[in-house]
Design a protein around this motif. Structure first.
Motif, PDB file in Angstrom:
ATOM      1  N   LYS A 175       0.850  -1.198   0.000  1.00 27.75           N
ATOM      2  CA  LYS A 175       0.000   0.000   0.000  1.00 27.75           C
ATOM      3  C   LYS A 175       0.887   1.250   0.000  1.00 27.75           C
ATOM      4  CE  LYS A 175      -3.936  -2.291   1.120  1.00 27.75           C
ATOM      5  NZ  LYS A 175      -4.477  -2.927  -0.085  1.00 27.75           N
ATOM      6  N   THR A 215       1.252   5.315   0.804  1.00 28.86           N
ATOM      7  CA  THR A 215       0.708   6.503   1.473  1.00 28.86           C
ATOM      8  C   THR A 215       1.580   7.690   1.103  1.00 28.86           C
ATOM      9  OG1 THR A 215       0.126   5.093   3.317  1.00 28.86           O
ATOM     10  CG2 THR A 215      -0.084   7.461   3.665  1.00 28.86           C
ATOM     11  N   TYR A 243      -3.137   6.204  -0.496  1.00 27.12           N
ATOM     12  CA  TYR A 243      -3.750   7.034   0.530  1.00 27.12           C
ATOM     13  C   TYR A 243      -2.977   8.341   0.607  1.00 27.12           C
ATOM     14  CZ  TYR A 243      -5.561   2.487   1.644  1.00 27.12           C
ATOM     15  OH  TYR A 243      -6.164   1.266   1.538  1.00 27.12           O
ATOM     16  N   GLU A 261      -2.119  11.620   3.135  1.00 25.02           N
ATOM     17  CA  GLU A 261      -2.255  12.271   4.439  1.00 25.02           C
ATOM     18  C   GLU A 261      -1.669  13.658   4.362  1.00 25.02           C
ATOM     19  OE1 GLU A 261      -1.167  10.357   8.100  1.00 25.02           O
ATOM     20  OE2 GLU A 261      -2.002   8.465   7.330  1.00 25.02           O
TER      21      GLU A 261
END
Ligand code: FES
Ligand code: FES
Lengths: 739, 153
Positions: free
Chosen positions: A64, A66, A98, A100
């Motif tokens: 994944k 980020t 993702y 942030e």
């Protein structure tokens, strides 16, 4: 302009990697500067340090991704389109990415201004290069494990495959990749192979937005935080003399009443200056309370006395001052081709018009607010600001603290439109928390927000054109504005280069009213003025409106002018597309069309407005909008921005008005200041020119042209040329429009 | 200060506040339900819209003392998992720009569609006219109400 298939770049010095203690690979990168040689890569996510890196990418052992990016989001979808660029080149599935919002503890962050539609334009290549470099490192790690040459391996959707058909996931090789040397040359993908860029991707914060999760500055809270409201002078030109706070202090929720202002005054009087500080130097009364409502009630209970320090200004004065400037001789000449004077003297006819626009507040729906916690070891600032670096620098000076002590954290912003480029609310919050050494959040009421703004300045234009033998021979544009003038390459926008004798002059008047950037500065009204003028000019010349533009642009193509800042080909392209898509000239009875074509913020736009008249009131039914902004990274986001710009432009051109009387703003909330509502909105039909050219901005450019498209349509319907915004107020019609 | 017992999103909350405190600020500052937004404080923008006994209301105009005994729903309580048909439609159409007005827009649309599941375009425009979107995402809001209406009816 064909895309080159194998563009190689050296990003080595812009990027560093580390293995995370918690597992996974971390990549820190800079967009525009090489990393400092001593920049240390953290091995722990709590240590991300944006002094040394613009942003970080984490690839977990599960594959994944980020992205930690401090780039602010102000409704321009940058937070979605930036990661799209990285993900495209990194070759990962969008669902595995993702984002942030990083904290910004910085003194050196390169591009933190989410304004001017520049974020994507500047970040486009470096972001792709960063993604491509990371992809190559993962491939290299897999190749090393297999003992094969990296050129035999390919990566797709997070999986690396070698020539034997063996596969490894990104997560499987992150550890090895993180200790590899950063490759020197990497290959970018051919735009035709894009799987993410050019495909619509939803807003990354969508789930939080639709379920009401804390997200915006005004939602931010910390243990022990108090709320503060600030009572500022009611009129521009006034300062505080004294006040009685007994009423406020008797309220149960009020904790303290203090004054601030000295720090800002000291800063200004010491000769320091920062462009982001546009605020009154008066003392201000601050009510500190347990809740926002307590603080608001406390503020209304303060009895303050003000005195006039500099003249109190009214809109009537501004109007006559600006008209005098336009009729005077004191100008700065921004561009001069040929000799307009001669062209005018020898002309058969000179056409001259004056166009006028009011001040405008930004009215972001989330009013100005900011959190500050000043303690002996650090200054923690959190909230919606577009310019964290300027904010950190000024606060460091104001409070006499090391820049390293200042930590600015950006939240999602409930709208920007230029207002949050200015940090007045950050400086107030810092001064308050410094005085009481407690965490506080200042919250402006709508009234505070609208009456102590940094406004779009009132601006007037006088445009004159000379006609000889049925030809346009000269064009003279004069600008008179409050506090500032058009800047940069605006004087080199169309029609610069298309008319032999051409001149742009500016003049301004210094006011004590704070003014600044407002979505598409200067062009937001200049486009209305010029594109209305061209409509009238075409009529005067007996030429078709579209033909006049095509001819002028052909002239530019034949005599290329290196100084102009637009592409005649691309302007013709959008004009043709808008004409085709809008059924220009072929509308049904009762529908009137107006056209406008404009270039600004590196983007070419043409718009056609279709209106009907109902009881003498114009009703904009549809706007066809053709845009050339290069490659469209995120069509869904681009469509939203383009439509928003058009409707925002119509709202402010038709309805929104703002002025001053003796220094006091004449509207303070949405019952007297009108914003466009759904019932007044057209359907916006957006068409993008297919392109492989690098992307340009979309936050601004669809707004400026639409005012003239509407005004030109109203002319067709009524025979009346509108030159003064807001148009509705100048049409002698009344429309009940407030909610 | 007096105390009030409020039923919000099917949970009971007891708060201490001045009688005249708008429910909006009680929700945001005292109960930590910050999804309901402040935009104008005078009933003009709809950012603060909530449901009171199933009807849409401006929480900036509703005093905490009037809210006792009523069934209050905020954006946080509109659905368990953010999957109310209106929320789903908002996501499908990708409505938000800055997003600040959207909780209020969703609360207006959901109450409206509850009473009128298959509205005409004009009815949608009238129902949504009280909600300002400063980013002017109006085309998408209108479209999302239509999408939600199809899901509901
Ligand atoms: S905040 Fe309640 S209507 Fe605007
Ligand atoms: S999305 Fe920004 S106010 Fe509506």
């Amino acid at each position: 302009m064909k895309p080159s298939k194998r563009i190689t770049f050296n990003r080595r010095s812009f990027l560093k990697t580390s293995a995370l203690a918690s597992g996974g690979m971390l990549i820190g990168f800079n967009l525009f500067n090489a990393c400092k040689p001593d920049a240390k890569m953290p091995v722990d996510l709590s240590q991300l340090n944006y002094n040394d890196f613009n942003a970080f990418i984490k690839i977990s052992p599960e594959g994944k991704v980020t992205i930690f990016s401090p780039n602010p989001e102000i409704g321009q979808g940058v937070k979605t389109s930036m990661p799209m660029l990285i993900a495209e080149e990194l070759e990962v599935a969008w669902d595995d990415v993702y984002v942030e919002q990083g904290k910004l503890d910085t003194k050196n962050y390169t591009r933190q201004v989410a304004g001017g539609s520049q974020s994507i334009r500047q970040g486009w290549e470096p972001l792709r290069q960063t993604g491509a470099t990371a992809r190559q490192m993962l491939i290299n790690a897999a190749a090393a494990r297999w003992g094969v040459d990296a050129s035999e391996c390919t990566a797709k959707v997070g999986v690396i495959t070698n020539s034997k058909g063996e596969t490894l996931g990104y997560g499987d090789v992150v550890l090895e990749a993180s200790v590899l040397e950063v490759p020197e040359d990497v290959t970018l993908k051919d735009p035709k192979d894009f799987t993410i860029i050019g495909k619509g991707k939803g807003n990354v914060d969508i789930d939080k937005i639709i379920t009401g999760k804390p997200l915006f500055g005004i939602d931010y809270k910390e243990e022990g935080m108090l709320y503060a409201t600030v009572l500022r002078p009611p009129a521009f030109g006034q300062i505080l003399v004294s006040y009685d706070d007994s009423g406020a202090r008797s309220l149960p929720g009020v904790i303290d009443v203090i004054t601030i202002g000295k720090k800002v005054r000291d800063y200004q009087e010491s000769g320091k200056w920062n462009w982001s500080m546009k605020m009154s130097n008066s003392d201000k009364v601050v009510v500190i309370a347990k809740t926002t409502w307590d603080a608001m009630k406390g503020k209304s209970a303060i009895r303050a006395t003000w005195k006039t320090e500099t003249p109190l200004e009214s809109s009537g004065n501004h109007d006559s001052i600006l008209l005098d400037l336009l009729n005077g001789n004191e100008f700065n000449t921004m561009r001069k081709d040929g000799n307009v004077k001669e062209a005018f003297t020898s002309a058969d006819k000179v056409m001259e018009r004056v166009y006028e626009s009011p001040f405008l507040p930004h009215n972001t729906l989330e009013p100005m607010n900011f959190f500050a916690n000043v303690t002996p070891d650090k200054v923690h600032l959190v909230g919606p600001v577009q310019t964290p670096q300027a904010a950190a620098e000024v606060v460091s000076d104001l409070l006499g603290r090391d820049i390293e002590d200042i930590h600015v954290e950006m939240t999602r912003m409930g709208g920007g439109f230029g207002r949050r480029l200015y940090g007045d609310f950050v400086y107030e919050a810092a001064e308050i928390s410094n005085a009481i050494q407690k965490p506080i959040k200042i919250v402006s009421s709508r009234e505070d927000d609208m009456t102590t703004g940094v406004y779009r300045p009132s601006t007037k234009y006088k445009i004159a054109a000379s006609i000889k033998d049925g030809k346009l021979t000269g064009y003279h544009l004069k600008e008179a504005c409050v506090n500032g003038n058009m800047y940069g390459s605006i004087p080199n926008f169309f029609p610069a280069g298309a008319i032999e004798n051409y001149q742009v002059d500016t003049a301004n008047y210094k006011s004590n009213i704070t003014t600044g950037a407002w979505r598409a500065p200067f062009t937001n009204f200049l486009a209305s003025a010029e594109q209305s003028f061209f409509d009238e000019l075409a009529e005067e010349l007996g030429l078709d409106r579209v033909q006049l533009h095509m001819d002028l642009l052909d002239k530019v193509k034949k005599n290329p002018d290196p100084k102009i800042d637009y592409s005649p080909e691309r302007l013709q392209g959008v004009l043709k597309l808008a004409v085709e898509k809008s059924n220009w000239g072929k509308t049904e009875a009762g529908v009137y069309q107006g056209l406008s074509v404009y270039y600004c913020h590196n983007t070419h736009v043409a718009e056609v407005a279709d209106i009907t008249m109902e009881n003498g009131v114009p009703n904009v039914k549809k706007v066809t909008c053709a845009i050339d902004c290069g490659i469209v990274i995120n069509p869904l986001g681009a469509m939203n921005q383009a439509k928003g710009g058009v409707i925002d432009g119509i709202g402010h051109a038709l309805y929104s008005d703002f002025g001053f009387s003796n220094g006091i703003p004449q509207s303070n909330n949405f019952n007297t200041y009108q914003l466009i509502r759904m019932g007044q909105t057209p359907k916006v039909d957006v068409h993008f020119i297919e392109s492989n050219i690098d992307p340009t901005g979309l936050g601004e450019p669809t707004l400026p042209p639409v005012g003239a498209a509407v005004a030109n349509a109203i002319y067709k319907a009524t025979g009346k040329r509108l030159t003064k915004q807001p148009y509705i107020s100048n049409m002698n019609v009344s429309e009940k429009v407030l909610g | 200060m007096p105390t009030f017992t409020l039923k919000i999103n099917n949970k009971s909350h007891t708060v201490e506040a001045d009688m005249d405190t708008p429910l909006l600020w009680v929700l945001r500052d005292q109960i930590d339900l910050v999804g309901t937004k402040y935009g104008c404080g005078i009933g003009q923008c709809g950012a603060c819209n909530i449901h009171v006994n199933g009807n849409v209301m401006r929480s900036c105009l509703l005093q905490v003392s009037q809210a006792e005994g009523m069934d209050i729903t905020t954006i946080e309580g509109l659905s368990e998992n953010g999957d109310h048909p209106v929320q789903k439609a908002w996501k499908e159409v990708d409505v938000p720009q800055c997003g600040y007005c959207q909780a209020g827009q969703i609360m207006t649309a959901s109450a409206f569609l509850n009473n009128n599941p298959s509205p005409s375009e004009l009815e949608i425009r009238n129902a949504m006219n009280g909600n300002i979107c400063r980013c002017a995402a109006y085309n998408s809001i209108e479209e999302a109400v239509k999408v939600a209406s199809k899901k509901i009816s």
